[in-house]
Scaffold this motif. Structure first.
Motif, PDB file in Angstrom:
ATOM      1  N   ALA A  83     -11.496  75.985  53.007  1.00 16.52           N
ATOM      2  CA  ALA A  83     -11.181  77.410  52.994  1.00 16.52           C
ATOM      3  C   ALA A  83     -12.439  78.260  53.045  1.00 16.52           C
ATOM      4  O   ALA A  83     -12.521  79.240  53.805  1.00 16.52           O
ATOM      5  CB  ALA A  83     -10.376  77.744  51.734  1.00 16.52           C
ATOM      6  N   ALA A  84     -13.453  77.905  52.251  1.00 13.12           N
ATOM      7  CA  ALA A  84     -14.710  78.653  52.277  1.00 13.12           C
ATOM      8  C   ALA A  84     -15.393  78.519  53.635  1.00 13.12           C
ATOM      9  O   ALA A  84     -15.994  79.481  54.134  1.00 13.12           O
ATOM     10  CB  ALA A  84     -15.629  78.155  51.167  1.00 13.12           C
ATOM     11  N   SER A  85     -15.295  77.336  54.236  1.00 15.11           N
ATOM     12  CA  SER A  85     -15.859  77.154  55.585  1.00 15.11           C
ATOM     13  C   SER A  85     -15.162  78.050  56.594  1.00 15.11           C
ATOM     14  O   SER A  85     -15.817  78.718  57.414  1.00 15.11           O
ATOM     15  CB  SER A  85     -15.731  75.682  56.008  1.00 15.11           C
ATOM     16  OG  SER A  85     -16.426  74.821  55.133  1.00 15.11           O
ATOM     17  N   ALA A  86     -13.837  78.072  56.544  1.00 10.67           N
ATOM     18  CA  ALA A  86     -13.076  78.905  57.486  1.00 10.67           C
ATOM     19  C   ALA A  86     -13.339  80.385  57.255  1.00 10.67           C
ATOM     20  O   ALA A  86     -13.487  81.160  58.227  1.00 10.67           O
ATOM     21  CB  ALA A  86     -11.587  78.606  57.350  1.00 10.67           C
ATOM     22  N   ILE A  87     -13.421  80.816  55.998  1.00  9.08           N
ATOM     23  CA  ILE A  87     -13.665  82.234  55.714  1.00  9.08           C
ATOM     24  C   ILE A  87     -15.072  82.634  56.151  1.00  9.08           C
ATOM     25  O   ILE A  87     -15.279  83.716  56.731  1.00  9.08           O
ATOM     26  CB  ILE A  87     -13.458  82.522  54.215  1.00  9.08           C
ATOM     27  CG1 ILE A  87     -11.969  82.400  53.867  1.00  9.08           C
ATOM     28  CG2 ILE A  87     -13.958  83.916  53.854  1.00  9.08           C
ATOM     29  CD1 ILE A  87     -11.673  82.545  52.393  1.00  9.08           C
ATOM     30  N   ALA A 139     -21.357  75.088  51.449  1.00  7.96           N
ATOM     31  CA  ALA A 139     -22.506  74.818  50.588  1.00  7.96           C
ATOM     32  C   ALA A 139     -22.467  75.669  49.323  1.00  7.96           C
ATOM     33  O   ALA A 139     -22.849  75.206  48.244  1.00  7.96           O
ATOM     34  CB  ALA A 139     -23.798  75.073  51.355  1.00  7.96           C
ATOM     35  N   THR A 140     -22.001  76.902  49.436  1.00  7.23           N
ATOM     36  CA  THR A 140     -21.948  77.778  48.258  1.00  7.23           C
ATOM     37  C   THR A 140     -20.922  77.297  47.249  1.00  7.23           C
ATOM     38  O   THR A 140     -21.165  77.324  46.033  1.00  7.23           O
ATOM     39  CB  THR A 140     -21.646  79.220  48.685  1.00  7.23           C
ATOM     40  OG1 THR A 140     -22.646  79.657  49.616  1.00  7.23           O
ATOM     41  CG2 THR A 140     -21.645  80.153  47.484  1.00  7.23           C
ATOM     42  N   VAL A 141     -19.766  76.840  47.712  1.00  7.29           N
ATOM     43  CA  VAL A 141     -18.768  76.293  46.795  1.00  7.29           C
ATOM     44  C   VAL A 141     -19.330  75.087  46.051  1.00  7.29           C
ATOM     45  O   VAL A 141     -19.177  74.957  44.822  1.00  7.29           O
ATOM     46  CB  VAL A 141     -17.482  75.915  47.557  1.00  7.29           C
ATOM     47  CG1 VAL A 141     -16.536  75.112  46.660  1.00  7.29           C
ATOM     48  CG2 VAL A 141     -16.764  77.160  48.059  1.00  7.29           C
ATOM     49  N   LEU A 142     -19.990  74.194  46.773  1.00  5.01           N
ATOM     50  CA  LEU A 142     -20.585  73.010  46.136  1.00  5.01           C
ATOM     51  C   LEU A 142     -21.645  73.415  45.122  1.00  5.01           C
ATOM     52  O   LEU A 142     -21.696  72.878  44.005  1.00  5.01           O
ATOM     53  CB  LEU A 142     -21.198  72.105  47.202  1.00  5.01           C
ATOM     54  CG  LEU A 142     -20.259  71.521  48.261  1.00  5.01           C
ATOM     55  CD1 LEU A 142     -21.048  70.670  49.246  1.00  5.01           C
ATOM     56  CD2 LEU A 142     -19.156  70.695  47.617  1.00  5.01           C
ATOM     57  N   GLY A 187     -21.362  79.904  59.583  1.00  5.45           N
ATOM     58  CA  GLY A 187     -20.395  80.369  58.596  1.00  5.45           C
ATOM     59  C   GLY A 187     -19.793  79.228  57.801  1.00  5.45           C
ATOM     60  O   GLY A 187     -19.661  79.316  56.565  1.00  5.45           O
ATOM     61  N   ALA A 188     -19.419  78.142  58.472  1.00  3.56           N
ATOM     62  CA  ALA A 188     -18.814  77.008  57.782  1.00  3.56           C
ATOM     63  C   ALA A 188     -19.809  76.336  56.851  1.00  3.56           C
ATOM     64  O   ALA A 188     -19.480  75.994  55.704  1.00  3.56           O
ATOM     65  CB  ALA A 188     -18.280  76.002  58.806  1.00  3.56           C
ATOM     66  N   LEU A 231     -21.731  83.761  49.253  1.00  4.28           N
ATOM     67  CA  LEU A 231     -21.083  84.381  48.099  1.00  4.28           C
ATOM     68  C   LEU A 231     -19.787  85.061  48.518  1.00  4.28           C
ATOM     69  O   LEU A 231     -18.761  84.973  47.820  1.00  4.28           O
ATOM     70  CB  LEU A 231     -22.026  85.381  47.441  1.00  4.28           C
ATOM     71  CG  LEU A 231     -21.498  86.084  46.186  1.00  4.28           C
ATOM     72  CD1 LEU A 231     -21.240  85.075  45.078  1.00  4.28           C
ATOM     73  CD2 LEU A 231     -22.482  87.150  45.709  1.00  4.28           C
ATOM     74  N   LEU A 232     -19.807  85.752  49.648  1.00  4.52           N
ATOM     75  CA  LEU A 232     -18.588  86.373  50.162  1.00  4.52           C
ATOM     76  C   LEU A 232     -17.513  85.327  50.452  1.00  4.52           C
ATOM     77  O   LEU A 232     -16.363  85.464  50.027  1.00  4.52           O
ATOM     78  CB  LEU A 232     -18.905  87.153  51.441  1.00  4.52           C
ATOM     79  CG  LEU A 232     -19.505  88.548  51.315  1.00  4.52           C
ATOM     80  CD1 LEU A 232     -19.936  89.050  52.684  1.00  4.52           C
ATOM     81  CD2 LEU A 232     -18.513  89.510  50.689  1.00  4.52           C
ATOM     82  N   ALA A 233     -17.902  84.274  51.176  1.00  2.00           N
ATOM     83  CA  ALA A 233     -16.931  83.258  51.578  1.00  2.00           C
ATOM     84  C   ALA A 233     -16.348  82.534  50.370  1.00  2.00           C
ATOM     85  O   ALA A 233     -15.130  82.326  50.280  1.00  2.00           O
ATOM     86  CB  ALA A 233     -17.588  82.263  52.533  1.00  2.00           C
ATOM     87  N   ALA A 234     -17.213  82.129  49.430  1.00  2.00           N
ATOM     88  CA  ALA A 234     -16.733  81.382  48.262  1.00  2.00           C
ATOM     89  C   ALA A 234     -15.837  82.250  47.381  1.00  2.00           C
ATOM     90  O   ALA A 234     -14.782  81.796  46.912  1.00  2.00           O
ATOM     91  CB  ALA A 234     -17.921  80.854  47.466  1.00  2.00           C
ATOM     92  N   SER A 235     -16.231  83.497  47.140  1.00  2.61           N
ATOM     93  CA  SER A 235     -15.433  84.383  46.296  1.00  2.61           C
ATOM     94  C   SER A 235     -14.061  84.649  46.918  1.00  2.61           C
ATOM     95  O   SER A 235     -13.038  84.637  46.222  1.00  2.61           O
ATOM     96  CB  SER A 235     -16.177  85.706  46.072  1.00  2.61           C
ATOM     97  OG  SER A 235     -17.409  85.489  45.416  1.00  2.61           O
TER      98      SER A 235
END
Length: 314
Positions: free
Chosen positions: A266-270, A53-56, A47-48, A245-249
């Protein structure tokens, strides 16, 4: 405010992890707890890695509607599984040492991604869209080749390919998990060091270069980190395309800030929270074993369609 919300995410993740470990814990406690700790660690790592990676990837691509999986990571992974089964047979594939197989798959994914990024961006990082489209085409090609090879497999061998082509958190070896965890921590540390530069890069190539940022080099380094994180998580449990996509959004929506020093954790934690909470609900409360990846992909696909449809036309 954004920092406080990040702390709330961390607290929620810790609470979900504690609930995952302690819920209905019975004898033999040490044995069951050991299995749960391994599965929990795999959920957090995947998940992390996928969320960060998606945010980057979205930052260097300048588009919040895409994920690293769009360049063909999942297709390459399925192609590798198919070729291994085709070459070694079902028995030979099953007898492969787990660590060697994990390292081979991770290395193939990383080398392929870095080669794709390096070749297509060798003249500069201004044509990221061409790189993404090439990855999409290669993904379609690899899926076609894998589908053709699967047609000539024995039914038992085809079942092995199908089982290994979907994300599974139930049989992760501790040695592989330890290697994946170390690589993920190194990649996340590198991403956090790049956070101030990524804030500038998010302004666009022209503005970033005007402000003195070595944009082309930053894009190549960032894409290398993305390749490492996605390759490790995919080789560990299999592809989960829309989780990122879910985590980054959700990270963008929850924090309401463009600062990557906050968005990346935050995206890693989500991403980790989605997997841990989802696995807890389906495994502990509903007594299901293999539906989490399907539900995550379904929810991510719906979110993707929603984002595309609500995006205003130029």
């Amino acid at each position: 405010m954004a920092e406080r919300r990040l702390w709330i995410l961390g607290t929620a993740l810790l609470g979900a992890a504690a609930l995952f470990l302690a819920w209905n814990l019975r004898a033999p406690v040490e044995f069951i707890l050991g299995l749960r700790v391994t599965k929990l660690a795999a959920l957090v790592v995947v998940g992390a890695a996928t969320g960060a990676a998606t945010v980057l990837f979205q930052t260097v691509a300048g588009n919040r509607l895409i994920t690293p999986g769009i360049v063909g990571f999942d297709a390459l992974f399925v192609f590798l599984q198919t070729m291994l089964v085709l070459a070694l047979g079902g028995l030979g594939y099953a007898s492969l040492p787990g660590m060697e197989k994990f390292l081979l798959e991770a290395a193939c994914l990383v080398i392929s991604a870095v080669a794709l990024f390096g070749v297509l961006l060798r003249k500069g990082a201004g044509d990221v869209i061409r790189m993404i489209l090439t990855g999409v085409v290669l993904g379609v090609l690899l899926r076609g080749l894998a589908g053709f090879a699967q047609r000539i497999l024995e039914p038992s061998e085809f079942a092995i390919v199908q089982q290994s082509s979907f994300a599974s958190f139930g049989a992760v070896a501790r040695q592989e998990l330890a290697v994946a965890g170390v690589l993920l921590l190194a990649a996340l540390a590198g991403a956090m060091r790049l956070a101030p530069s990524l804030d500038v890069a998010a302004l666009g190539r022209t503005k970033a270069r005007t402000l003195g940022l070595d944009y082309d080099r930053l894009v190549l380094v960032t894409l290398s980190l993305v390749a490492a994180m996605i390759a490790v998580s995919t080789a560990l449990v299999g592809p989960v395309t829309f989780l990122g996509l879910l985590a980054a959004s959700l990270a963008y929506g929850w924090l309401g800030t463009p600062r990557h020093a906050l968005l990346i954790p935050a995206a890693s934690a989500i991403g980790a929270l989605i997997l841990v909470a989802g696995q807890f609900v389906f495994e502990r409360l509903l007594d299901y074993q293999s539906t989490l990846a399907v539900i995550v992909e379904f929810a991510g696909g719906l979110l993707f369609l929603f984002l595309v449809l609500r995006r205003p036309r130029p």
